[in-house]
Motif scaffolding. Structure first.
Motif, short mmCIF file in Angstrom:
data_model
loop_
_atom_site.label_atom_id
_atom_site.label_comp_id
_atom_site.label_asym_id
_atom_site.label_seq_id
_atom_site.Cartn_x
_atom_site.Cartn_y
_atom_site.Cartn_z
N GLY A 72 4.23 6.37 9.78
CA GLY A 72 3.27 6.43 10.87
C GLY A 72 1.86 6.08 10.44
N ALA A 73 1.64 5.99 9.15
CA ALA A 73 0.30 5.71 8.62
C ALA A 73 -0.14 4.30 8.98
CB ALA A 73 0.30 5.90 7.11
N ASP A 74 -1.45 4.13 9.15
CA ASP A 74 -2.01 2.81 9.46
C ASP A 74 -2.07 1.91 8.24
OD1 ASP A 74 -2.43 3.43 12.12
OD2 ASP A 74 -4.44 4.20 11.74
N ARG A 75 -2.30 2.50 7.10
CA ARG A 75 -2.53 1.71 5.89
C ARG A 75 -1.30 1.74 4.99
NH1 ARG A 75 -8.58 4.03 5.03
NH2 ARG A 75 -9.51 2.84 6.73
N VAL A 76 -0.46 0.73 5.15
CA VAL A 76 0.77 0.61 4.37
C VAL A 76 0.76 -0.76 3.71
CG1 VAL A 76 3.29 0.63 4.43
CG2 VAL A 76 2.00 2.12 5.99
N PHE A 77 0.97 -0.79 2.40
CA PHE A 77 0.87 -2.02 1.64
C PHE A 77 2.06 -2.18 0.70
CE2 PHE A 77 -3.37 -0.54 2.56
CZ PHE A 77 -4.01 -1.67 3.02
N THR A 78 2.40 -3.43 0.43
CA THR A 78 3.34 -3.77 -0.62
C THR A 78 2.54 -4.41 -1.74
OG1 THR A 78 5.16 -4.16 0.91
CG2 THR A 78 5.36 -5.14 -1.25
N ILE A 79 2.73 -3.90 -2.95
CA ILE A 79 2.07 -4.45 -4.12
C ILE A 79 3.09 -5.32 -4.85
CG2 ILE A 79 0.79 -3.91 -6.23
CD1 ILE A 79 -0.41 -2.86 -3.48
N LEU A 80 2.72 -6.55 -5.13
CA LEU A 80 3.61 -7.51 -5.77
C LEU A 80 3.09 -7.82 -7.17
CD1 LEU A 80 3.99 -9.84 -2.66
CD2 LEU A 80 5.53 -8.00 -3.39
N VAL A 81 3.86 -7.40 -8.16
CA VAL A 81 3.50 -7.64 -9.56
C VAL A 81 4.26 -8.88 -10.02
CG1 VAL A 81 3.43 -6.68 -11.90
CG2 VAL A 81 3.18 -5.16 -9.91
N CYS A 82 3.53 -9.94 -10.28
CA CYS A 82 4.11 -11.23 -10.65
C CYS A 82 4.09 -11.38 -12.17
CB CYS A 82 3.34 -12.35 -9.97
SG CYS A 82 3.29 -12.23 -8.18
N GLY A 83 5.07 -10.80 -12.84
CA GLY A 83 5.17 -10.87 -14.29
C GLY A 83 3.87 -10.48 -14.96
N ASN A 84 3.47 -11.26 -15.94
CA ASN A 84 2.18 -11.00 -16.60
C ASN A 84 1.10 -11.95 -16.05
OD1 ASN A 84 2.96 -13.42 -17.70
ND2 ASN A 84 2.89 -12.75 -19.82
N GLU A 85 1.37 -12.54 -14.89
CA GLU A 85 0.48 -13.54 -14.30
C GLU A 85 -0.58 -12.92 -13.38
OE1 GLU A 85 -0.82 -17.47 -13.68
OE2 GLU A 85 0.65 -16.72 -15.08
N VAL A 86 -0.16 -12.13 -12.39
CA VAL A 86 -1.10 -11.64 -11.38
C VAL A 86 -0.47 -10.49 -10.60
CG1 VAL A 86 -0.39 -13.23 -9.54
CG2 VAL A 86 -2.75 -12.43 -9.62
N VAL A 87 -1.32 -9.63 -10.05
CA VAL A 87 -0.90 -8.56 -9.14
C VAL A 87 -1.64 -8.80 -7.83
CG1 VAL A 87 -0.86 -6.08 -8.68
CG2 VAL A 87 -0.62 -6.91 -11.04
N THR A 88 -0.93 -8.67 -6.72
CA THR A 88 -1.56 -8.80 -5.42
C THR A 88 -0.96 -7.77 -4.47
OG1 THR A 88 -2.28 -10.40 -3.74
CG2 THR A 88 0.01 -10.54 -4.46
N GLY A 89 -1.61 -7.58 -3.35
CA GLY A 89 -1.14 -6.64 -2.36
C GLY A 89 -1.23 -7.24 -0.97
N ILE A 90 -0.22 -6.93 -0.14
CA ILE A 90 -0.25 -7.39 1.25
C ILE A 90 0.02 -6.19 2.15
CG2 ILE A 90 0.37 -9.78 0.75
CD1 ILE A 90 3.25 -9.14 1.56
N SER A 91 -0.56 -6.23 3.32
CA SER A 91 -0.38 -5.14 4.28
C SER A 91 0.98 -5.24 4.96
CB SER A 91 -1.49 -5.17 5.32
OG SER A 91 -1.32 -6.30 6.17
N ARG A 92 1.36 -4.15 5.62
CA ARG A 92 2.61 -4.14 6.39
C ARG A 92 2.55 -5.22 7.46
NH1 ARG A 92 3.95 1.45 8.99
NH2 ARG A 92 1.79 1.21 9.61
N GLU A 93 1.39 -5.40 8.08
CA GLU A 93 1.23 -6.42 9.13
C GLU A 93 1.40 -7.83 8.55
OE1 GLU A 93 -0.91 -3.83 8.59
OE2 GLU A 93 -0.27 -2.63 10.31
N GLU A 94 0.87 -8.05 7.36
CA GLU A 94 1.04 -9.36 6.72
C GLU A 94 2.49 -9.58 6.34
OE1 GLU A 94 -3.18 -10.30 4.57
OE2 GLU A 94 -1.98 -8.67 3.73
N LEU A 95 3.16 -8.54 5.84
CA LEU A 95 4.57 -8.65 5.49
C LEU A 95 5.39 -9.05 6.71
CD1 LEU A 95 6.77 -8.36 3.32
CD2 LEU A 95 6.90 -5.93 3.91
N ALA A 96 5.04 -8.48 7.88
CA ALA A 96 5.75 -8.80 9.12
C ALA A 96 5.54 -10.25 9.55
CB ALA A 96 5.32 -7.84 10.23
N GLN A 97 4.50 -10.90 9.02
CA GLN A 97 4.30 -12.33 9.30
C GLN A 97 5.20 -13.20 8.42
OE1 GLN A 97 0.11 -13.48 9.18
NE2 GLN A 97 -0.44 -11.39 9.78
#
Length: 142
Positions: A72-97
């Motif tokens: 039910g929370a507004d702020r839900v994110f997926t964090i994507l760890v790309c090996g030893n290259e980069v870490v990024t995060g996307i919101s639930r709304e972005e994931l739904a896109q």
């Protein structure tokens, strides 16, 4: 022995903890990789331990998707760890896109992390605008 997934999750958590915007970290559920930071943001950490630069693929099971949309929370994110290259995060709304969240079948998200270029994140449903490499963790903390 320290498990590989602990190293990969640690990369994301250390970047968050080093931020001036960080205040707290708690385990949110029995699901490994599900945390609450700053008392109001749910994080689901996924990793791909490949070596870059290149493409990294992240699979969301029907159960993963259900967990993410059921909060039910507004702020839900997926964090994507790309090996030893980069870490990024996307919101639930972005994931739904990128993927169909209500589908019980597994879906895959691709992060293209070409050297010196912004991140291109896509899935079977769509693609996000380019994301700067250095946008994590501020992207999820602001």
């Amino acid at each position: 022995m320290i498990d590989k997934k602990d190293f990969m999750h640690g990369a994301a958590l250390v970047a968050i903890a080093d931020s001036d915007m960080f205040t707290a970290l708690n385990r949110a559920s029995v699901k490994y990789g599900h945390y609450v930071i700053n008392h109001d943001r749910h994080l689901f950490i996924k990793y791909n331990d490949g070596s870059g630069p290149g493409d990294y693929f992240f699979t969301y099971s029907g159960e993963d998707k259900q967990r993410i949309i059921s909060l039910g929370a507004d702020r839900v994110f997926t964090i994507l760890v790309c090996g030893n290259e980069v870490v990024t995060g996307i919101s639930r709304e972005e994931l739904a896109q990128l993927i169909t969240m209500t589908d019980a079948l597994a879906s895959t998200v691709r992060v293209s992390a070409q050297q010196g270029m912004q991140l291109r994140i896509s899935g079977p449903v769509g693609e996000l605008p380019l994301i700067p490499r250095r946008s994590f963790p501020s992207r999820i903390l602001t």
